[in-house]
Write a protein that holds these residues in place. Sequence first.
Motif, PDB file in Angstrom:
ATOM      1  N   ALA A  14       0.820  -1.209   0.000  1.00 41.22           N
ATOM      2  CA  ALA A  14       0.000   0.000   0.000  1.00 41.22           C
ATOM      3  C   ALA A  14       0.855   1.260   0.000  1.00 41.22           C
ATOM      4  CB  ALA A  14      -0.924  -0.003   1.213  1.00 41.22           C
ATOM      5  N   GLU A  15       1.936   1.231   0.727  1.00 41.22           N
ATOM      6  CA  GLU A  15       2.827   2.396   0.766  1.00 41.22           C
ATOM      7  C   GLU A  15       3.463   2.636  -0.600  1.00 41.22           C
ATOM      8  OE1 GLU A  15       6.656   4.138   3.296  1.00 41.22           O
ATOM      9  OE2 GLU A  15       5.849   2.139   3.721  1.00 41.22           O
ATOM     10  N   ALA A  16       3.800   1.547  -1.295  1.00 44.43           N
ATOM     11  CA  ALA A  16       4.419   1.672  -2.617  1.00 44.43           C
ATOM     12  C   ALA A  16       3.429   2.134  -3.675  1.00 44.43           C
ATOM     13  CB  ALA A  16       5.035   0.333  -3.026  1.00 44.43           C
ATOM     14  N   ASN A  17       2.167   1.773  -3.506  1.00 46.45           N
ATOM     15  CA  ASN A  17       1.134   2.137  -4.485  1.00 46.45           C
ATOM     16  C   ASN A  17      -0.175   2.390  -3.737  1.00 46.45           C
ATOM     17  OD1 ASN A  17      -0.470   2.517  -6.707  1.00 46.45           O
ATOM     18  ND2 ASN A  17      -0.320   0.422  -7.464  1.00 46.45           N
ATOM     19  N   PRO A  18      -0.374   3.599  -3.228  1.00 44.40           N
ATOM     20  CA  PRO A  18      -1.530   3.876  -2.365  1.00 44.40           C
ATOM     21  C   PRO A  18      -2.889   3.759  -3.042  1.00 44.40           C
ATOM     22  CG  PRO A  18       0.175   5.560  -2.137  1.00 44.40           C
ATOM     23  CD  PRO A  18       0.541   4.745  -3.329  1.00 44.40           C
ATOM     24  N   ALA A  19      -2.954   3.935  -4.360  1.00 43.99           N
ATOM     25  CA  ALA A  19      -4.252   3.931  -5.041  1.00 43.99           C
ATOM     26  C   ALA A  19      -4.184   3.074  -6.306  1.00 43.99           C
ATOM     27  CB  ALA A  19      -4.667   5.354  -5.386  1.00 43.99           C
ATOM     28  N   PRO A  20      -4.137   1.756  -6.157  1.00 46.83           N
ATOM     29  CA  PRO A  20      -4.038   0.881  -7.328  1.00 46.83           C
ATOM     30  C   PRO A  20      -5.323   0.885  -8.138  1.00 46.83           C
ATOM     31  CG  PRO A  20      -4.479  -0.437  -5.382  1.00 46.83           C
ATOM     32  CD  PRO A  20      -4.266   0.981  -4.906  1.00 46.83           C
ATOM     33  N   VAL A  21      -5.179   0.804  -9.447  1.00 48.00           N
ATOM     34  CA  VAL A  21      -6.343   0.757 -10.337  1.00 48.00           C
ATOM     35  C   VAL A  21      -6.120  -0.317 -11.393  1.00 48.00           C
ATOM     36  CG1 VAL A  21      -6.973   3.176 -10.007  1.00 48.00           C
ATOM     37  CG2 VAL A  21      -5.367   2.550 -11.829  1.00 48.00           C
ATOM     38  N   THR A  22      -7.189  -0.754 -12.000  1.00 54.67           N
ATOM     39  CA  THR A  22      -7.089  -1.734 -13.067  1.00 54.67           C
ATOM     40  C   THR A  22      -6.432  -1.122 -14.292  1.00 54.67           C
ATOM     41  OG1 THR A  22      -8.325  -3.236 -14.517  1.00 54.67           O
ATOM     42  CG2 THR A  22      -9.417  -1.187 -13.897  1.00 54.67           C
ATOM     43  N   GLU A  23      -5.741  -1.947 -15.073  1.00 62.17           N
ATOM     44  CA  GLU A  23      -5.144  -1.476 -16.319  1.00 62.17           C
ATOM     45  C   GLU A  23      -6.129  -1.537 -17.476  1.00 62.17           C
ATOM     46  OE1 GLU A  23      -0.411  -2.351 -15.561  1.00 62.17           O
ATOM     47  OE2 GLU A  23      -1.580  -3.850 -16.631  1.00 62.17           O
ATOM     48  N   LEU A  24      -7.271  -2.174 -17.273  1.00 61.62           N
ATOM     49  CA  LEU A  24      -8.293  -2.182 -18.317  1.00 61.62           C
ATOM     50  C   LEU A  24      -8.868  -0.773 -18.479  1.00 61.62           C
ATOM     51  CD1 LEU A  24     -10.219  -5.467 -17.449  1.00 61.62           C
ATOM     52  CD2 LEU A  24      -8.797  -5.060 -19.481  1.00 61.62           C
ATOM     53  N   GLU A  25      -9.055  -0.365 -19.721  1.00 60.59           N
ATOM     54  CA  GLU A  25      -9.587   0.961 -20.007  1.00 60.59           C
ATOM     55  C   GLU A  25     -11.100   0.875 -20.198  1.00 60.59           C
ATOM     56  OE1 GLU A  25      -7.443   2.249 -23.455  1.00 60.59           O
ATOM     57  OE2 GLU A  25      -5.502   2.211 -22.449  1.00 60.59           O
ATOM     58  N   TYR A  26     -11.827   1.758 -19.502  1.00 62.19           N
ATOM     59  CA  TYR A  26     -13.288   1.743 -19.599  1.00 62.19           C
ATOM     60  C   TYR A  26     -13.830   3.091 -19.157  1.00 62.19           C
ATOM     61  CZ  TYR A  26     -13.245   1.217 -14.508  1.00 62.19           C
ATOM     62  OH  TYR A  26     -13.042   1.414 -13.162  1.00 62.19           O
ATOM     63  N   ASP A 174      -8.617  -3.018  -1.734  1.00 67.02           N
ATOM     64  CA  ASP A 174      -7.616  -2.948  -2.807  1.00 67.02           C
ATOM     65  C   ASP A 174      -6.691  -4.150  -2.871  1.00 67.02           C
ATOM     66  OD1 ASP A 174      -8.416  -0.425  -3.812  1.00 67.02           O
ATOM     67  OD2 ASP A 174      -7.350   0.583  -2.185  1.00 67.02           O
ATOM     68  N   ALA A 175      -6.921  -5.140  -2.021  1.00 64.44           N
ATOM     69  CA  ALA A 175      -5.985  -6.261  -1.913  1.00 64.44           C
ATOM     70  C   ALA A 175      -5.761  -6.978  -3.227  1.00 64.44           C
ATOM     71  CB  ALA A 175      -6.473  -7.259  -0.855  1.00 64.44           C
ATOM     72  N   HIS A 176      -6.832  -7.234  -3.979  1.00 66.53           N
ATOM     73  CA  HIS A 176      -6.633  -8.026  -5.197  1.00 66.53           C
ATOM     74  C   HIS A 176      -5.862  -7.237  -6.247  1.00 66.53           C
ATOM     75  CE1 HIS A 176      -9.912  -6.426  -7.892  1.00 66.53           C
ATOM     76  NE2 HIS A 176      -9.228  -7.057  -8.817  1.00 66.53           N
ATOM     77  N   ALA A 218      16.655   1.505 -14.376  1.00 66.91           N
ATOM     78  CA  ALA A 218      15.474   2.241 -13.928  1.00 66.91           C
ATOM     79  C   ALA A 218      14.251   1.366 -13.712  1.00 66.91           C
ATOM     80  CB  ALA A 218      15.146   3.357 -14.925  1.00 66.91           C
ATOM     81  N   LEU A 219      14.420   0.184 -13.137  1.00 68.04           N
ATOM     82  CA  LEU A 219      13.258  -0.640 -12.812  1.00 68.04           C
ATOM     83  C   LEU A 219      12.613  -0.134 -11.539  1.00 68.04           C
ATOM     84  CD1 LEU A 219      14.202  -4.368 -13.496  1.00 68.04           C
ATOM     85  CD2 LEU A 219      12.282  -3.109 -14.470  1.00 68.04           C
ATOM     86  N   PRO A 220      11.301   0.140 -11.548  1.00 65.24           N
ATOM     87  CA  PRO A 220      10.625   0.608 -10.331  1.00 65.24           C
ATOM     88  C   PRO A 220      10.420  -0.546  -9.363  1.00 65.24           C
ATOM     89  CG  PRO A 220       9.032   0.281 -12.066  1.00 65.24           C
ATOM     90  CD  PRO A 220      10.399   0.035 -12.690  1.00 65.24           C
ATOM     91  N   LEU A 221      10.243  -0.227  -8.099  1.00 70.41           N
ATOM     92  CA  LEU A 221       9.940  -1.254  -7.117  1.00 70.41           C
ATOM     93  C   LEU A 221       8.530  -1.791  -7.310  1.00 70.41           C
ATOM     94  CD1 LEU A 221      11.490   0.145  -3.830  1.00 70.41           C
ATOM     95  CD2 LEU A 221      12.285  -1.788  -5.177  1.00 70.41           C
ATOM     96  N   SER A 222       7.651  -0.954  -7.823  1.00 73.92           N
ATOM     97  CA  SER A 222       6.290  -1.400  -8.124  1.00 73.92           C
ATOM     98  C   SER A 222       5.731  -0.503  -9.202  1.00 73.92           C
ATOM     99  CB  SER A 222       5.399  -1.328  -6.886  1.00 73.92           C
ATOM    100  OG  SER A 222       5.296   0.004  -6.439  1.00 73.92           O
ATOM    101  N   PRO A 223       4.846  -1.047 -10.064  1.00 72.83           N
ATOM    102  CA  PRO A 223       4.256  -0.242 -11.120  1.00 72.83           C
ATOM    103  C   PRO A 223       3.189   0.684 -10.566  1.00 72.83           C
ATOM    104  CG  PRO A 223       3.357  -2.426 -11.156  1.00 72.83           C
ATOM    105  CD  PRO A 223       4.434  -2.423 -10.096  1.00 72.83           C
ATOM    106  N   GLY A 224       2.738   1.568 -11.403  1.00 66.11           N
ATOM    107  CA  GLY A 224       1.773   2.546 -10.943  1.00 66.11           C
ATOM    108  C   GLY A 224       0.361   2.060 -10.916  1.00 66.11           C
ATOM    109  N   SER A 225       0.051   0.919 -11.541  1.00 65.76           N
ATOM    110  CA  SER A 225      -1.315   0.439 -11.575  1.00 65.76           C
ATOM    111  C   SER A 225      -1.339  -1.058 -11.718  1.00 65.76           C
ATOM    112  CB  SER A 225      -2.074   1.086 -12.738  1.00 65.76           C
ATOM    113  OG  SER A 225      -1.464   0.758 -13.956  1.00 65.76           O
ATOM    114  N   ALA A 226      -2.501  -1.658 -11.495  1.00 66.70           N
ATOM    115  CA  ALA A 226      -2.630  -3.105 -11.551  1.00 66.70           C
ATOM    116  C   ALA A 226      -3.780  -3.516 -12.442  1.00 66.70           C
ATOM    117  CB  ALA A 226      -2.859  -3.674 -10.150  1.00 66.70           C
ATOM    118  N   GLY A 227      -3.696  -4.698 -13.056  1.00 69.78           N
ATOM    119  CA  GLY A 227      -4.733  -5.239 -13.907  1.00 69.78           C
ATOM    120  C   GLY A 227      -5.632  -6.222 -13.177  1.00 69.78           C
TER     121      GLY A 227
END
Length: 229
Positions: A14-26, A174-176, A218-227
């Motif tokens: 959660a600290e690495a990505n406080p607001a995860p979102v799906t990568e699907l566009e809609y 946001d766990a999943h 330049a690999l990030p520790l975590s991406p900005g969003s999730a699918g």
Amino acid sequence: MNKAQIFDFFSRLAEANPAPVTELEYGNDYQLLVAVVLSAQATDVGVNKATRALFRDVQTPQQMVDLGEDALKQHIKTIGLFNGKAKNVIALSEILVRDFGGEVPQDRDTLTTLPGVGRKTANVVINTAFGQEAFAVDTHIFRVGNRTGLAPGKTVLAVELKLEKRVPAPFRRDAHHWLILHGRYVCKARRPECWRCIVADLCRFKPKTPAPKTPPAALPLSPGSAGSE
């Protein structure tokens, strides 16, 4: 993992990505439902490529019905199993128009009565569209749950039920997303990148994968969003 370790596990994600979102566009709940149905055995990137033009013209179930199955196939023909998926999308759209006033149902049991909508798809929709606590277990979450010791289980349902029982309250919504993110970008199937994992010390997987001799730039520790898939 014990309770304290699980809390620490999700706290770090959660600290690495406080607001995860799906990568699907809609653009709305209906388009999300369609996108998730199309994403079965397909990548989010591939689905997005196919739906960008489709969703410019189709925002409602009635518009999808008016478009028709043959025209829908032309939009999604680059996606695996597109013939069956087109049939299901048209059928579920007809049901939404006929029985639900064109609205997407907000409960899992009703959603799973729609053609092409299984438990995982329904969980994605009720979580992402309606903010309900649900755990949509795809291949990534199944792998992470078992590999880390977070939620071991022999079946997808077993892992889902274990997550339902074990994920603490602050992280349930946001766990999943966090777990999909982690499985897709760090805890990969063939070679988990333990050397850059922020929860490696909590994970039971052994032996840990060492860092490559020449680290990628330049690999990030975590991406900005999730699918979802």
